[in-house]
Design an enzyme around this catalytic site. Structure first.
Site, PDB file in Angstrom:
ATOM      1  N   MET A   1       0.839  -1.201   0.000  1.00 16.98           N
ATOM      2  CA  MET A   1       0.000   0.000   0.000  1.00 16.98           C
ATOM      3  C   MET A   1       0.876   1.253   0.000  1.00 16.98           C
ATOM      4  SD  MET A   1      -3.108  -0.677  -0.387  1.00 16.98           S
ATOM      5  CE  MET A   1      -3.797   0.926  -0.040  1.00 16.98           C
TER       6      MET A   1
ATOM      7  N   ILE B   1       2.057   1.842  -3.542  1.00 15.86           N
ATOM      8  CA  ILE B   1       0.932   2.366  -4.329  1.00 15.86           C
ATOM      9  C   ILE B   1       0.699   3.831  -3.976  1.00 15.86           C
ATOM     10  CG2 ILE B   1      -1.568   2.199  -4.701  1.00 15.86           C
ATOM     11  CD1 ILE B   1      -1.168  -0.890  -4.261  1.00 15.86           C
ATOM     12  N   HIS B   2       0.768   4.149  -2.703  1.00 21.14           N
ATOM     13  CA  HIS B   2       0.608   5.531  -2.230  1.00 21.14           C
ATOM     14  C   HIS B   2       1.691   6.426  -2.842  1.00 21.14           C
ATOM     15  CE1 HIS B   2      -0.358   8.761   0.559  1.00 21.14           C
ATOM     16  NE2 HIS B   2       0.901   8.786   0.961  1.00 21.14           N
ATOM     17  N   ALA B   3       2.916   5.932  -2.873  1.00 21.84           N
ATOM     18  CA  ALA B   3       4.026   6.698  -3.432  1.00 21.84           C
ATOM     19  C   ALA B   3       3.821   6.968  -4.920  1.00 21.84           C
ATOM     20  CB  ALA B   3       5.343   5.955  -3.202  1.00 21.84           C
TER      21      ALA B   3
END
Length: 106
Positions: free
Chosen positions: A74, A77-79
């Site tokens: 996650m 993905i956030h990055a």
């Protein structure tokens, strides 16, 4: 990829993408106040930060291209989300500066 190196790449993406967005926001405010040249300088700083973000991303892509597994999390993905938003924000900020430049006749 070693956990520490992976985390450094991910955090590099987040930090440099955030810096890109911040520089762009400042650029928009400067342009809004008629400080077009200063706004363009901020966009250059945003571009520099974006290059650093891309270096972090490239480290991850190179690892995967070598056949080394990159764990998708996650946080990763956030990055990536931060990076894509930074690119979009930079593009829009550049357009807004051009518009303010036309409006203000500079």
């Amino acid at each position: 990829m070693e956990e520490t190196v992976l985390m450094e790449s991910i955090m590099g993406l987040i930090v440099h993408s955030g810096n890109t967005r911040s520089e762009c926001m400042e650029a928009i405010q400067l342009a809004k106040n008629g400080q077009i040249q200063e706004a363009k300088e901020k966009i250059q700083l945003a571009n520099d930060a974006l290059i650093e973000a891309h270096h972090s991303q490239t480290a991850l892509l190179s690892q995967e291209a070598r056949g080394e597994k990159v764990e998708v999390s996650m946080l990763l993905i956030h990055a990536q989300d931060h990076l894509m938003n930074a690119i979009t924000f930079r593009d829009l900020a550049t357009e807004m500066i051009e518009l303010y430049e036309r409006i203000k006749g500079q």
